[in-house]
Write a protein that holds these residues in place. Structure first.
Motif, PDB file in Angstrom:
ATOM      1  N   UNK A 114       5.620   0.554  -3.645  1.00 11.77           N
ATOM      2  CA  UNK A 114       4.160   0.680  -3.620  1.00 11.77           C
ATOM      3  C   UNK A 114       3.552   0.075  -4.880  1.00 11.77           C
ATOM      4  N   UNK A 115       2.538  -0.755  -4.680  1.00 11.14           N
ATOM      5  CA  UNK A 115       1.816  -1.356  -5.794  1.00 11.14           C
ATOM      6  C   UNK A 115       2.349  -2.692  -6.262  1.00 11.14           C
ATOM      7  N   UNK A 116       3.557  -3.069  -5.850  1.00 11.58           N
ATOM      8  CA  UNK A 116       4.113  -4.367  -6.240  1.00 11.58           C
ATOM      9  C   UNK A 116       3.349  -5.492  -5.562  1.00 11.58           C
ATOM     10  N   UNK A 117       3.163  -6.594  -6.298  1.00 10.08           N
ATOM     11  CA  UNK A 117       2.579  -7.794  -5.708  1.00 10.08           C
ATOM     12  C   UNK A 117       3.608  -8.452  -4.806  1.00 10.08           C
ATOM     13  N   UNK A 118       3.120  -8.989  -3.697  1.00 12.47           N
ATOM     14  CA  UNK A 118       3.992  -9.683  -2.746  1.00 12.47           C
ATOM     15  C   UNK A 118       3.196 -10.808  -2.095  1.00 12.47           C
ATOM     16  N   UNK A 119       3.855 -11.932  -1.871  1.00 10.86           N
ATOM     17  CA  UNK A 119       3.256 -13.049  -1.161  1.00 10.86           C
ATOM     18  C   UNK A 119       3.808 -13.097   0.250  1.00 10.86           C
ATOM     19  N   UNK A 123      14.830  -7.427  10.602  1.00  5.02           N
ATOM     20  CA  UNK A 123      16.227  -7.611  10.203  1.00  5.02           C
ATOM     21  C   UNK A 123      16.391  -7.896   8.709  1.00  5.02           C
ATOM     22  N   UNK A 124      16.934  -9.061   8.342  1.00  7.87           N
ATOM     23  CA  UNK A 124      17.250  -9.368   6.947  1.00  7.87           C
ATOM     24  C   UNK A 124      16.041  -9.359   6.031  1.00  7.87           C
ATOM     25  N   UNK A 125      14.920  -9.875   6.510  1.00 10.63           N
ATOM     26  CA  UNK A 125      13.710  -9.879   5.690  1.00 10.63           C
ATOM     27  C   UNK A 125      13.206  -8.464   5.457  1.00 10.63           C
ATOM     28  N   UNK A 126      13.329  -7.610   6.450  1.00  6.28           N
ATOM     29  CA  UNK A 126      12.936  -6.207   6.294  1.00  6.28           C
ATOM     30  C   UNK A 126      13.771  -5.538   5.204  1.00  6.28           C
ATOM     31  N   UNK A 127      15.075  -5.794   5.203  1.00  3.34           N
ATOM     32  CA  UNK A 127      15.971  -5.217   4.195  1.00  3.34           C
ATOM     33  C   UNK A 127      15.632  -5.762   2.811  1.00  3.34           C
ATOM     34  N   UNK A 128      15.382  -7.065   2.709  1.00  9.53           N
ATOM     35  CA  UNK A 128      15.028  -7.688   1.439  1.00  9.53           C
ATOM     36  C   UNK A 128      13.780  -7.047   0.831  1.00  9.53           C
ATOM     37  N   UNK A 129      12.753  -6.853   1.641  1.00  7.84           N
ATOM     38  CA  UNK A 129      11.508  -6.251   1.149  1.00  7.84           C
ATOM     39  C   UNK A 129      11.743  -4.800   0.749  1.00  7.84           C
ATOM     40  N   UNK A 142       0.807  -1.220   0.000  1.00  4.74           N
ATOM     41  CA  UNK A 142       0.000   0.000   0.000  1.00  4.74           C
ATOM     42  C   UNK A 142       0.838   1.267   0.000  1.00  4.74           C
ATOM     43  N   UNK A 143       2.129   1.164   0.347  1.00  5.58           N
ATOM     44  CA  UNK A 143       3.037   2.320   0.285  1.00  5.58           C
ATOM     45  C   UNK A 143       4.467   1.812   0.189  1.00  5.58           C
ATOM     46  N   UNK A 144       5.397   2.701  -0.138  1.00  4.70           N
ATOM     47  CA  UNK A 144       6.798   2.314  -0.224  1.00  4.70           C
ATOM     48  C   UNK A 144       7.308   1.888   1.153  1.00  4.70           C
ATOM     49  N   UNK A 145       8.075   0.787   1.215  1.00  4.44           N
ATOM     50  CA  UNK A 145       8.612   0.319   2.500  1.00  4.44           C
ATOM     51  C   UNK A 145       9.631   1.301   3.079  1.00  4.44           C
ATOM     52  N   UNK A 146       9.607   1.470   4.399  1.00  3.84           N
ATOM     53  CA  UNK A 146      10.511   2.374   5.097  1.00  3.84           C
ATOM     54  C   UNK A 146      10.982   1.685   6.379  1.00  3.84           C
ATOM     55  N   UNK A 147      12.240   1.267   6.388  1.00  6.98           N
ATOM     56  CA  UNK A 147      12.800   0.556   7.548  1.00  6.98           C
ATOM     57  C   UNK A 147      13.067   1.536   8.687  1.00  6.98           C
ATOM     58  N   UNK A 148      12.756   1.106   9.898  1.00 10.16           N
ATOM     59  CA  UNK A 148      13.047   1.867  11.112  1.00 10.16           C
ATOM     60  C   UNK A 148      13.984   1.036  11.984  1.00 10.16           C
ATOM     61  N   UNK A 149      14.624   1.680  12.936  1.00  8.78           N
ATOM     62  CA  UNK A 149      15.464   0.989  13.906  1.00  8.78           C
ATOM     63  C   UNK A 149      14.808   1.049  15.279  1.00  8.78           C
ATOM     64  N   UNK A 150      14.841  -0.068  15.998  1.00 10.20           N
ATOM     65  CA  UNK A 150      14.330  -0.084  17.362  1.00 10.20           C
ATOM     66  C   UNK A 150      15.365   0.557  18.274  1.00 10.20           C
ATOM     67  N   UNK A 151      15.021   0.728  19.529  1.00 11.12           N
ATOM     68  CA  UNK A 151      15.947   1.291  20.504  1.00 11.12           C
ATOM     69  C   UNK A 151      17.208   0.460  20.673  1.00 11.12           C
ATOM     70  N   UNK A 152      17.086  -0.853  20.438  1.00  2.00           N
ATOM     71  CA  UNK A 152      18.247  -1.739  20.567  1.00  2.00           C
ATOM     72  C   UNK A 152      19.000  -1.907  19.248  1.00  2.00           C
ATOM     73  N   UNK A 153      18.553  -1.213  18.192  1.00  6.86           N
ATOM     74  CA  UNK A 153      19.256  -1.261  16.912  1.00  6.86           C
ATOM     75  C   UNK A 153      18.777  -2.305  15.929  1.00  6.86           C
ATOM     76  N   UNK A 154      17.700  -3.022  16.235  1.00  7.75           N
ATOM     77  CA  UNK A 154      17.153  -3.999  15.294  1.00  7.75           C
ATOM     78  C   UNK A 154      16.376  -3.279  14.197  1.00  7.75           C
ATOM     79  N   UNK A 155      16.471  -3.796  12.978  1.00  9.83           N
ATOM     80  CA  UNK A 155      15.729  -3.237  11.850  1.00  9.83           C
ATOM     81  C   UNK A 155      14.316  -3.813  11.863  1.00  9.83           C
ATOM     82  N   UNK A 156      13.323  -2.945  11.652  1.00  7.63           N
ATOM     83  CA  UNK A 156      11.934  -3.379  11.607  1.00  7.63           C
ATOM     84  C   UNK A 156      11.222  -2.645  10.480  1.00  7.63           C
ATOM     85  N   UNK A 157      10.361  -3.361   9.799  1.00 16.50           N
ATOM     86  CA  UNK A 157       9.590  -2.793   8.705  1.00 16.50           C
ATOM     87  C   UNK A 157       8.115  -3.080   8.968  1.00 16.50           C
TER      88      UNK A 157
END
Length: 75
Positions: free
Chosen positions: A66-71, A54-60, A11-26
């Motif tokens: 936005x608009x891409x099909x994803x499973x 983490x890695x899956x967040x970066x991959x996505x 529904x929108x372009x992915x934007x990765x954030x960092x948690x307080x402990x430094x983990x990547x989350x999308x």
């Protein structure tokens, strides 16, 4: 055990954030068509909230926009 699988559009372009402990989350959502149209002829969709870490967040974020099909498979 609860398992689910969805195929939809981002529904929108992915934007990765960092948690307080430094983990990547999308946090993102996908629009999944219900397979029918309403009384006005519009497609009906349901919006599914998703979280990737983490890695899956970066991959996505690197490969989808936005608009891409994803499973998605999750629990």
């Amino acid at each position: 055990m609860n398992n689910c699988s969805f195929i939809g559009r981002l529904t929108k372009d992915p934007d990765i954030k960092l948690t307080g402990s430094g983990k990547k989350v999308l946090n993102f959502s996908i629009a999944v068509d219900r397979g029918y149209k309403d009384s006005q002829g519009n497609r009906v969709a349901v919006f599914i909230p998703c979280v990737a870490w983490d890695g899956l967040a970066v991959l996505i974020a690197d490969n989808f926009s936005k608009g891409n099909n994803i499973g998605i498979t999750g629990k």
